[in-house]
Design a protein around this motif. Sequence first.
Motif, PDB file in Angstrom:
ATOM      1  N   ALA A 146       0.846  -1.190   0.000  1.00 19.54           N
ATOM      2  CA  ALA A 146       0.000   0.000   0.000  1.00 19.54           C
ATOM      3  C   ALA A 146       0.879   1.236   0.000  1.00 19.54           C
ATOM      4  CB  ALA A 146      -0.932   0.020   1.211  1.00 19.54           C
ATOM      5  N   MET A 147       0.419   2.260  -0.697  1.00 16.59           N
ATOM      6  CA  MET A 147       1.118   3.540  -0.727  1.00 16.59           C
ATOM      7  C   MET A 147       0.076   4.642  -0.747  1.00 16.59           C
ATOM      8  SD  MET A 147       3.793   5.003  -3.611  1.00 16.59           S
ATOM      9  CE  MET A 147       4.947   3.673  -3.300  1.00 16.59           C
ATOM     10  N   VAL A 148       0.261   5.641   0.096  1.00 15.10           N
ATOM     11  CA  VAL A 148      -0.644   6.778   0.102  1.00 15.10           C
ATOM     12  C   VAL A 148       0.182   8.050   0.175  1.00 15.10           C
ATOM     13  CG1 VAL A 148      -0.940   6.679   2.620  1.00 15.10           C
ATOM     14  CG2 VAL A 148      -2.646   7.846   1.209  1.00 15.10           C
ATOM     15  N   GLY A 149      -0.154   9.020  -0.680  1.00 11.60           N
ATOM     16  CA  GLY A 149       0.602  10.264  -0.722  1.00 11.60           C
ATOM     17  C   GLY A 149      -0.278  11.436  -1.099  1.00 11.60           C
ATOM     18  N   VAL A 150       0.150  12.611  -0.700  1.00 15.01           N
ATOM     19  CA  VAL A 150      -0.512  13.854  -1.085  1.00 15.01           C
ATOM     20  C   VAL A 150       0.366  14.558  -2.109  1.00 15.01           C
ATOM     21  CG1 VAL A 150      -1.365  16.092  -0.307  1.00 15.01           C
ATOM     22  CG2 VAL A 150      -1.665  14.080   1.145  1.00 15.01           C
ATOM     23  N   VAL A 151      -0.232  14.927  -3.241  1.00 16.49           N
ATOM     24  CA  VAL A 151       0.506  15.527  -4.349  1.00 16.49           C
ATOM     25  C   VAL A 151       0.124  16.995  -4.474  1.00 16.49           C
ATOM     26  CG1 VAL A 151       1.004  15.411  -6.815  1.00 16.49           C
ATOM     27  CG2 VAL A 151       0.509  13.308  -5.546  1.00 16.49           C
ATOM     28  N   ARG A 152       1.123  17.831  -4.626  1.00 18.55           N
ATOM     29  CA  ARG A 152       0.936  19.256  -4.915  1.00 18.55           C
ATOM     30  C   ARG A 152       1.513  19.515  -6.297  1.00 18.55           C
ATOM     31  NH1 ARG A 152      -1.736  24.103  -3.476  1.00 18.55           N
ATOM     32  NH2 ARG A 152      -0.372  25.874  -3.845  1.00 18.55           N
ATOM     33  N   ARG A 153       0.668  19.928  -7.244  1.00 20.72           N
ATOM     34  CA  ARG A 153       1.107  20.213  -8.605  1.00 20.72           C
ATOM     35  C   ARG A 153       0.970  21.701  -8.871  1.00 20.72           C
ATOM     36  NH1 ARG A 153      -1.399  16.730 -13.442  1.00 20.72           N
ATOM     37  NH2 ARG A 153      -0.151  15.147 -12.344  1.00 20.72           N
ATOM     38  N   SER A 154       1.994  22.287  -9.468  1.00 22.17           N
ATOM     39  CA  SER A 154       1.953  23.714  -9.744  1.00 22.17           C
ATOM     40  C   SER A 154       1.034  24.019 -10.921  1.00 22.17           C
ATOM     41  CB  SER A 154       3.371  24.243 -10.027  1.00 22.17           C
ATOM     42  OG  SER A 154       3.855  23.755 -11.263  1.00 22.17           O
ATOM     43  N   ASN A 155       0.771  25.279 -11.124  1.00 18.96           N
ATOM     44  CA  ASN A 155      -0.091  25.736 -12.211  1.00 18.96           C
ATOM     45  C   ASN A 155       0.439  25.266 -13.567  1.00 18.96           C
ATOM     46  OD1 ASN A 155      -1.860  27.230 -13.841  1.00 18.96           O
ATOM     47  ND2 ASN A 155      -0.631  29.080 -13.672  1.00 18.96           N
ATOM     48  N   GLU A 156      -0.447  24.687 -14.390  1.00 21.74           N
ATOM     49  CA  GLU A 156      -0.055  24.185 -15.706  1.00 21.74           C
ATOM     50  C   GLU A 156      -0.479  25.096 -16.853  1.00 21.74           C
ATOM     51  OE1 GLU A 156      -0.070  19.587 -15.956  1.00 21.74           O
ATOM     52  OE2 GLU A 156      -1.903  20.098 -14.868  1.00 21.74           O
ATOM     53  N   ILE A 157      -1.240  26.163 -16.568  1.00 23.40           N
ATOM     54  CA  ILE A 157      -1.813  27.006 -17.621  1.00 23.40           C
ATOM     55  C   ILE A 157      -1.115  28.357 -17.618  1.00 23.40           C
ATOM     56  CG2 ILE A 157      -3.924  28.083 -18.483  1.00 23.40           C
ATOM     57  CD1 ILE A 157      -5.484  25.831 -17.107  1.00 23.40           C
ATOM     58  N   ARG A 158      -0.603  28.757 -18.762  1.00 28.74           N
ATOM     59  CA  ARG A 158       0.236  29.950 -18.856  1.00 28.74           C
ATOM     60  C   ARG A 158      -0.478  31.212 -18.380  1.00 28.74           C
ATOM     61  NH1 ARG A 158       1.808  31.683 -24.762  1.00 28.74           N
ATOM     62  NH2 ARG A 158      -0.330  32.472 -24.619  1.00 28.74           N
ATOM     63  N   ASP A 159      -1.749  31.395 -18.729  1.00 25.65           N
ATOM     64  CA  ASP A 159      -2.431  32.655 -18.462  1.00 25.65           C
ATOM     65  C   ASP A 159      -3.228  32.663 -17.167  1.00 25.65           C
ATOM     66  OD1 ASP A 159      -1.447  33.805 -20.823  1.00 25.65           O
ATOM     67  OD2 ASP A 159      -3.042  32.866 -22.006  1.00 25.65           O
ATOM     68  N   LEU A 160      -3.127  31.607 -16.362  1.00 28.65           N
ATOM     69  CA  LEU A 160      -3.772  31.605 -15.054  1.00 28.65           C
ATOM     70  C   LEU A 160      -2.773  32.031 -13.983  1.00 28.65           C
ATOM     71  CD1 LEU A 160      -5.995  28.397 -14.646  1.00 28.65           C
ATOM     72  CD2 LEU A 160      -6.745  30.780 -14.780  1.00 28.65           C
ATOM     73  N   PRO A 161      -3.216  32.763 -12.956  1.00 31.90           N
ATOM     74  CA  PRO A 161      -2.314  33.067 -11.842  1.00 31.90           C
ATOM     75  C   PRO A 161      -1.862  31.776 -11.165  1.00 31.90           C
ATOM     76  CG  PRO A 161      -4.308  34.407 -11.742  1.00 31.90           C
ATOM     77  CD  PRO A 161      -4.549  33.377 -12.789  1.00 31.90           C
ATOM     78  N   ASN A 162      -0.621  31.733 -10.745  1.00 34.81           N
ATOM     79  CA  ASN A 162      -0.109  30.530 -10.102  1.00 34.81           C
ATOM     80  C   ASN A 162      -0.886  30.162  -8.853  1.00 34.81           C
ATOM     81  OD1 ASN A 162       1.892  30.213 -12.037  1.00 34.81           O
ATOM     82  ND2 ASN A 162       3.385  31.422 -10.885  1.00 34.81           N
ATOM     83  N   SER A 163      -1.326  31.155  -8.098  1.00 37.54           N
ATOM     84  CA  SER A 163      -2.060  30.886  -6.871  1.00 37.54           C
ATOM     85  C   SER A 163      -3.413  30.241  -7.146  1.00 37.54           C
ATOM     86  CB  SER A 163      -2.263  32.181  -6.081  1.00 37.54           C
ATOM     87  OG  SER A 163      -2.975  33.133  -6.873  1.00 37.54           O
ATOM     88  N   PHE A 164      -3.962  30.464  -8.329  1.00 44.63           N
ATOM     89  CA  PHE A 164      -5.271  29.916  -8.683  1.00 44.63           C
ATOM     90  C   PHE A 164      -5.143  28.570  -9.394  1.00 44.63           C
ATOM     91  CE2 PHE A 164      -8.968  29.561 -11.571  1.00 44.63           C
ATOM     92  CZ  PHE A 164      -9.981  29.629 -10.622  1.00 44.63           C
ATOM     93  N   GLY A 165      -4.097  28.409 -10.193  1.00 41.82           N
ATOM     94  CA  GLY A 165      -3.987  27.225 -11.028  1.00 41.82           C
ATOM     95  C   GLY A 165      -3.339  26.021 -10.373  1.00 41.82           C
ATOM     96  N   SER A 166      -2.682  26.184  -9.226  1.00 42.97           N
ATOM     97  CA  SER A 166      -2.068  25.028  -8.563  1.00 42.97           C
ATOM     98  C   SER A 166      -3.146  24.154  -7.936  1.00 42.97           C
ATOM     99  CB  SER A 166      -1.077  25.497  -7.501  1.00 42.97           C
ATOM    100  OG  SER A 166      -1.722  26.307  -6.541  1.00 42.97           O
ATOM    101  N   GLN A 167      -2.803  22.891  -7.663  1.00 42.36           N
ATOM    102  CA  GLN A 167      -3.820  21.956  -7.180  1.00 42.36           C
ATOM    103  C   GLN A 167      -3.201  20.910  -6.269  1.00 42.36           C
ATOM    104  OE1 GLN A 167      -5.283  19.384 -10.444  1.00 42.36           O
ATOM    105  NE2 GLN A 167      -3.663  20.271 -11.689  1.00 42.36           N
ATOM    106  N   ASN A 168      -4.062  20.306  -5.445  1.00 41.59           N
ATOM    107  CA  ASN A 168      -3.680  19.236  -4.535  1.00 41.59           C
ATOM    108  C   ASN A 168      -4.595  18.036  -4.773  1.00 41.59           C
ATOM    109  OD1 ASN A 168      -1.816  20.968  -3.066  1.00 41.59           O
ATOM    110  ND2 ASN A 168      -3.613  21.878  -2.109  1.00 41.59           N
ATOM    111  N   TYR A 169      -4.037  16.837  -4.693  1.00 41.45           N
ATOM    112  CA  TYR A 169      -4.860  15.637  -4.757  1.00 41.45           C
ATOM    113  C   TYR A 169      -4.173  14.507  -4.016  1.00 41.45           C
ATOM    114  CZ  TYR A 169      -1.778  14.466  -8.738  1.00 41.45           C
ATOM    115  OH  TYR A 169      -0.703  14.231  -9.545  1.00 41.45           O
ATOM    116  N   LEU A 170      -4.938  13.475  -3.707  1.00 40.43           N
ATOM    117  CA  LEU A 170      -4.416  12.329  -2.970  1.00 40.43           C
ATOM    118  C   LEU A 170      -4.169  11.177  -3.930  1.00 40.43           C
ATOM    119  CD1 LEU A 170      -5.107  11.209   0.524  1.00 40.43           C
ATOM    120  CD2 LEU A 170      -5.500   9.462  -1.225  1.00 40.43           C
TER     121      LEU A 170
END
Length: 314
Positions: free
Chosen positions: A282-306
């Motif tokens: 078993a493996m469980v982790g929390v992922v933080r991915r930075s913004n992937e869209i050029r014209d979106l603010p980084n603070s809005f476009g970043s995301q978290n998922y499990l």
Amino acid sequence: MMLKLNPGAAVAAASFAALSALPFDASAGVVDDFRQAHAAGITTHAAEIDNDSLLLKRDDGFYTSGLRYTQQWTASTAGGMVRGGWRVGQELYTASDIKLPPARVGPPDHPYAAWLYAGVFSERHAADGSHARVGVDVGCLGPCAGGERTQNTLHRILNQPLPQAWSRQVRNEVGVVLHGEVAPMRWTPAPFLDVTPSIKGRLGNIYTDAGFSVLARAGRLNLLPNQPTLHGYLRLDGRWVGYNASLQGGYFSSGNPHTVAPKRLVGEAEAGVAWLQGPFEAMVGVVRRSNEIRDLPNSFGSQNYLRLILSYTH
């Protein structure tokens, strides 16, 4: 006269260079390793889930779900192991707010997109921590991938709002993606701690990128992936994006409802716990991915998922 470098072509070249670094003989090594693992190896079944709803929040968007099933065979070799297997998966992408009606979904928000694929892979691991992996996925991007039905079913089960704008997803396109990774060494400063750097790349009409990754582990460590372990881990990734069809539509398709330009540099961090004992893993982790869209603010476009991986070996 100045030559203008196309970012996609540059990243494609970097991806090809990363894949070329894999220590496989293209004509024989990959196939031989796969056959050896299949003929003499033990069988593992693994289910993998990426989902932002597993973080117990009721809103989701961008990369909202990833589902994968893998069957692989592992055989021991002198000083290491070989693996071969196949996998099938589906990735879902939506706008930042799934409650937005179709008329309000457009740039710079993320397009709706789904990628359904199946593929095969072969890999080698050595006890010194070096490893290499190469594979190919073939699938379908767009309505043919069944993303709308999958997300509606999941949201009904979880009692979440239904997405409103799958009618504006990217158009159908058959896709092929070659992928590979190579780690030349593992640094072990202490018996309970190790650090493994690697380079990786993907090349195809759905994803083309090249990147660098560092994996740090601490705890009761295993030398090979099929050995018992209980450890915490931290993975840091950076990748240069040449093409991302979930944002830009398929490379050969046209007339998409809307597309957006990708950021050329994307980062990702994952922290979690891994456990393997006997036939169970078993493996469980929390992922933080930075913004992937050029014209979106980084603070809005970043995301978290499990990320959750469960496997059984027999």
